[in-house]
Design a protein around this motif. Structure first.
Motif, PDB file in Angstrom:
ATOM      1  N   LEU A   1       0.834  -1.200   0.000  1.00  0.00           N
ATOM      2  CA  LEU A   1       0.000   0.000   0.000  1.00  0.00           C
ATOM      3  C   LEU A   1       0.866   1.245   0.000  1.00  0.00           C
ATOM      4  O   LEU A   1       0.606   2.205  -0.712  1.00  0.00           O
ATOM      5  N   ARG A   2       1.932   1.202   0.805  1.00  0.00           N
ATOM      6  CA  ARG A   2       2.762   2.387   0.936  1.00  0.00           C
ATOM      7  C   ARG A   2       3.697   2.549  -0.271  1.00  0.00           C
ATOM      8  O   ARG A   2       4.178   3.639  -0.538  1.00  0.00           O
ATOM      9  N   ALA A   3       3.933   1.448  -0.991  1.00  0.00           N
ATOM     10  CA  ALA A   3       4.861   1.523  -2.124  1.00  0.00           C
ATOM     11  C   ALA A   3       4.337   2.463  -3.194  1.00  0.00           C
ATOM     12  O   ALA A   3       5.098   3.179  -3.833  1.00  0.00           O
ATOM     13  N   GLY A   4       2.996   2.488  -3.387  1.00  0.00           N
ATOM     14  CA  GLY A   4       2.437   3.324  -4.430  1.00  0.00           C
ATOM     15  C   GLY A   4       2.357   4.786  -4.038  1.00  0.00           C
ATOM     16  O   GLY A   4       1.967   5.620  -4.855  1.00  0.00           O
ATOM     17  N   PHE A   5       2.739   5.094  -2.795  1.00  0.00           N
ATOM     18  CA  PHE A   5       2.536   6.444  -2.280  1.00  0.00           C
ATOM     19  C   PHE A   5       3.287   7.499  -3.090  1.00  0.00           C
ATOM     20  O   PHE A   5       2.703   8.456  -3.587  1.00  0.00           O
ATOM     21  N   VAL A   6       4.590   7.277  -3.263  1.00  0.00           N
ATOM     22  CA  VAL A   6       5.435   8.283  -3.931  1.00  0.00           C
ATOM     23  C   VAL A   6       4.953   8.509  -5.352  1.00  0.00           C
ATOM     24  O   VAL A   6       4.900   9.635  -5.845  1.00  0.00           O
ATOM     25  N   LYS A   7       4.546   7.399  -5.999  1.00  0.00           N
ATOM     26  CA  LYS A   7       4.138   7.496  -7.396  1.00  0.00           C
ATOM     27  C   LYS A   7       2.889   8.366  -7.546  1.00  0.00           C
ATOM     28  O   LYS A   7       2.752   9.122  -8.499  1.00  0.00           O
ATOM     29  N   ASN A   8       1.993   8.252  -6.547  1.00  0.00           N
ATOM     30  CA  ASN A   8       0.702   8.928  -6.689  1.00  0.00           C
ATOM     31  C   ASN A   8       0.661  10.312  -6.061  1.00  0.00           C
ATOM     32  O   ASN A   8      -0.350  11.000  -6.167  1.00  0.00           O
ATOM     33  N   VAL A   9       1.780  10.711  -5.399  1.00  0.00           N
ATOM     34  CA  VAL A   9       1.769  12.000  -4.706  1.00  0.00           C
ATOM     35  C   VAL A   9       1.439  13.170  -5.636  1.00  0.00           C
ATOM     36  O   VAL A   9       0.575  13.986  -5.311  1.00  0.00           O
ATOM     37  N   PRO A  10       2.067  13.296  -6.819  1.00  0.00           N
ATOM     38  CA  PRO A  10       1.769  14.457  -7.669  1.00  0.00           C
ATOM     39  C   PRO A  10       0.294  14.545  -8.031  1.00  0.00           C
ATOM     40  O   PRO A  10      -0.311  15.620  -7.936  1.00  0.00           O
ATOM     41  N   LEU A  11      -0.281  13.410  -8.401  1.00  0.00           N
ATOM     42  CA  LEU A  11      -1.696  13.381  -8.766  1.00  0.00           C
ATOM     43  C   LEU A  11      -2.562  13.808  -7.589  1.00  0.00           C
ATOM     44  O   LEU A  11      -3.483  14.637  -7.721  1.00  0.00           O
ATOM     45  N   GLY A  12      -2.237  13.271  -6.415  1.00  0.00           N
ATOM     46  CA  GLY A  12      -3.002  13.599  -5.219  1.00  0.00           C
ATOM     47  C   GLY A  12      -2.909  15.069  -4.896  1.00  0.00           C
ATOM     48  O   GLY A  12      -3.913  15.722  -4.581  1.00  0.00           O
ATOM     49  N   LEU A  13      -1.675  15.616  -5.000  1.00  0.00           N
ATOM     50  CA  LEU A  13      -1.484  17.033  -4.704  1.00  0.00           C
ATOM     51  C   LEU A  13      -2.299  17.888  -5.674  1.00  0.00           C
ATOM     52  O   LEU A  13      -2.952  18.851  -5.266  1.00  0.00           O
TER      53      LEU A  13
ATOM     54  N   LEU B   1      -5.025  17.091  -7.278  1.00  0.00           N
ATOM     55  CA  LEU B   1      -6.444  16.996  -6.904  1.00  0.00           C
ATOM     56  C   LEU B   1      -6.746  17.892  -5.716  1.00  0.00           C
ATOM     57  O   LEU B   1      -7.745  18.622  -5.704  1.00  0.00           O
ATOM     58  N   ALA B   2      -5.858  17.837  -4.701  1.00  0.00           N
ATOM     59  CA  ALA B   2      -6.074  18.623  -3.495  1.00  0.00           C
ATOM     60  C   ALA B   2      -6.103  20.106  -3.827  1.00  0.00           C
ATOM     61  O   ALA B   2      -6.970  20.849  -3.349  1.00  0.00           O
ATOM     62  N   VAL B   3      -5.169  20.550  -4.689  1.00  0.00           N
ATOM     63  CA  VAL B   3      -5.109  21.967  -5.053  1.00  0.00           C
ATOM     64  C   VAL B   3      -6.379  22.376  -5.793  1.00  0.00           C
ATOM     65  O   VAL B   3      -6.982  23.417  -5.512  1.00  0.00           O
ATOM     66  N   VAL B   4      -6.818  21.515  -6.733  1.00  0.00           N
ATOM     67  CA  VAL B   4      -8.025  21.838  -7.496  1.00  0.00           C
ATOM     68  C   VAL B   4      -9.228  21.975  -6.567  1.00  0.00           C
ATOM     69  O   VAL B   4      -9.993  22.948  -6.642  1.00  0.00           O
ATOM     70  N   LEU B   5      -9.353  21.011  -5.639  1.00  0.00           N
ATOM     71  CA  LEU B   5     -10.494  21.047  -4.730  1.00  0.00           C
ATOM     72  C   LEU B   5     -10.453  22.292  -3.856  1.00  0.00           C
ATOM     73  O   LEU B   5     -11.472  22.976  -3.662  1.00  0.00           O
TER      74      LEU B   5
END
Lengths: 348, 206
Positions: free
Chosen positions: B83-95, B97-101
């Motif tokens: 679960l944690r392995a995918g964290f770094v990969k998905n950080v930009p996308l998550g950020l 999304l967070a900024v857009v919201l």
């Protein structure tokens, strides 16, 4: 009761707060006592069904047996399995117990004697009883053990299945009574049959769903013959397997408080609640709370009777009964009842 | 006073448990925090006098949807490392999304405060419902008169979704043995058992 505390010189809010706390205690503490006595009564009943004597050592006729059992579990050590999820393991019985008490807030014990007379009383009961499953599911998962987990799965599926048909059955009653208010439903039964008999259950159109509700409420409380969540021949003791001492006792108390609640609901929805059986003036001399308790005890006798005599359902039979029998019938009954009421101009 | 205290209790629990949904390591804990959030949101609904919505929220979301969530999540075989392995990969996308919201929130609140939008204008002749009418009746009255087509459409959409789910999952299974309930119910003791009065010392013919 709020006005009583106001006469003692409190502000309205303080008086309301005190009155509500007092009301909660007035319901919860006697309920605990009732649960202890009802467990004794049920054990005596099963014993009678099985031609045994039942508890007869502690106190006169063994009345104090439940209290002795309570003291025993209270003094035991609470064992928390090392592989379990500690926090959730301890929260689960508390949830079961709390939820079992919460629904009593909207139950009218007599005319106007109700802690919270809200418009959506019946929906509140439905909402709270749907929370009951979490205690079992969390217990099963947090135990981190095979059989409790199976039991949790079964409990989740079983309670969701029967809630659907219970919802439709309640809708039939609500249609007839024209209100979601629990006291309003009881009042709606006054002189329901020929202006004389105070019960929906004697209405030929509502009698079948009274039976269905009785069966569904047994399934909803996971009582025999639907006690698949703790089927001892398959699952040791189901979700309670890893529990000991007070945690186990809380499950036990919660289960019986739930059973009493379902008996009370049966009495309220179909048998006239706190009203006497027939609308005859001298019978109103007996306080409504007595009639209500008598009805609850009769329903409880039926519950104990069924548990003592009917063998346990198989799991697929349970699911079939819920989804393929009760759901279509209760859905059809909503259609039938609303059609009848429409046709006869009940709402005009 | 009591309303104020309970509002702050409910609101802070909603926010805290919503945060815990994200921060909890274990998905099961996340679902449980979600349930706490739902439940306290129902409390907020009661405070603004929408008791029917509150009860629906508890019955539908807490009582049914969240149970099914929990059901599925409990059966997952969770590998925390994975679960944690995918964290770094998905950080930009998550950020992103967070900024857009966050930007949308700021924009929305800003526009509302600037007075540029009005949230719905009551039509001419639309009577406001008095507080004495239970809101279950008020909602019912509106739903089955003014919005009856919307309501029926929503029902149809749900029906289509249900039919779709059944079509997708219901296929003829091979090699499984189902229960024939009617034959089980019709079976009588005489079909399966036989009473014999066997003399001592002789076996039974089966």
């Amino acid at each position: 009761m709020t006005s009583f505390f106001q006469t003692l010189g409190m502000s309205y809010e303080a008086a309301w707060f005190t009155a509500t706390i007092a009301g909660i205690l007035l319901i919860a503490l006697p309920l605990m006592l009732a649960v202890a006595l009802i467990i004794y009564a049920e054990r005596k009943l099963w014993a009678a069904f099985a031609l045994r004597r039942g508890p007869n050592v502690v106190g006169p006729f063994g009345v104090l047996q439940s209290f002795a059992d309570g003291l025993k579990v209270f003094l035991q050590e609470t064992i928390i399995p090392s592989a379990s999820n500690r926090g959730l393991f301890l929260i689960a019985p508390i949830i079961t117990f709390t939820v079992a008490l919460m629904a009593w807030a909207v139950i009218p014990f007599a005319d106007g004697v109700v802690l919270s007379n809200i418009n959506v009383g019946l929906l509140y009961i439905l909402a709270i009883s749907s929370l009951g499953v979490y205690g079992v599911v969390i217990a099963g998962w947090a135990s981190n053990s095979k059989y409790p987990f199976y039991s949790a799965m079964r409990a989740a599926a079983q309670m969701i299945s029967y809630e659907v048909s219970i919802g439709f059955i309640l809708i039939c009653i609500v249609l007839w009574a024209g209100t979601f208010n629990v006291s309003g439903i009881v009042e709606g039964q006054r002189g329901h049959i020929f202006g004389f008999i105070n019960a929906y259950a004697f209405n030929p159109l509502l009698f079948p769903i009274a039976i269905m509700f009785l069966i569904s409420s047994m399934a909803e409380t996971a009582r025999a013959p639907f006690d698949l969540t703790e089927a001892e021949s398959e699952l040791v003791a189901g979700y309670q397997t890893e529990y000991s001492s007070m945690a186990f006792a809380l499950f036990w108390l919660g289960e019986y408080a739930n059973v009493l609640l379902m008996c009370a609901l049966n009495a309220i929805l179909f048998w006239g609640g706190y009203l006497p059986p027939v609308d005859w003036a001298p019978l109103y001399a007996v306080p409504g709370i007595i009639w209500f308790f008598v009805k609850i005890l009769l329903m409880f006798f039926v519950f104990a009777w069924v548990k003592a005599t009917v063998p346990r359902y198989r799991y697929d039979q349970l699911m079939r009964l819920g989804w393929k029998v009760f759901l279509p019938i209760s859905l059809f009954w909503v259609f039938l009842v609303s059609g009848y009421l429409m046709f006869t101009g009940h709402f005009a | 006073m009591i309303q104020l205290v309970s509002f702050y209790i409910f609101a802070s629990i909603v926010i805290a448990s919503a945060a815990m949904v994200i921060f909890a390591r274990n998905p099961v804990h996340s679902v449980l925090w979600l349930i706490v959030a739902f439940f306290n949101a129902a409390g907020l609904m009661i405070l603004i006098g929408a008791e029917f919505i509150a009860m629906l929220l508890v019955i539908v979301y807490v009582g049914a949807v969240a149970v099914l969530f929990l059901f599925v999540v409990m059966m997952l075989d969770i590998d925390f490392a994975e679960l944690r392995a995918g964290f770094v990969k998905n950080v930009p996308l998550g950020l992103l999304l967070a900024v857009v919201l966050a930007a949308e929130l700021v924009l929305g609140v800003g526009a509302y405060q600037a007075g540029a939008v009005t949230l719905g204008t009551p039509e001419a002749g639309a009577a406001t419902v008095s507080a004495a009418v239970p809101n279950i009746e008020a909602i019912g009255g509106l739903l089955y008169s003014k919005y009856v087509f919307m309501f029926e459409t929503a029902g149809l959409i749900l029906l289509v979704a249900m039919v779709g789910a059944i079509v997708l999952t219901h296929r003829k299974s091979h090699g499984t043995r189902g229960q024939s309930i009617s034959s089980q119910v019709q079976r009588r003791p005489e079909d399966a058992t036989r009473n014999v009065n066997q003399p001592v010392g002789q076996g039974i013919e089966l």
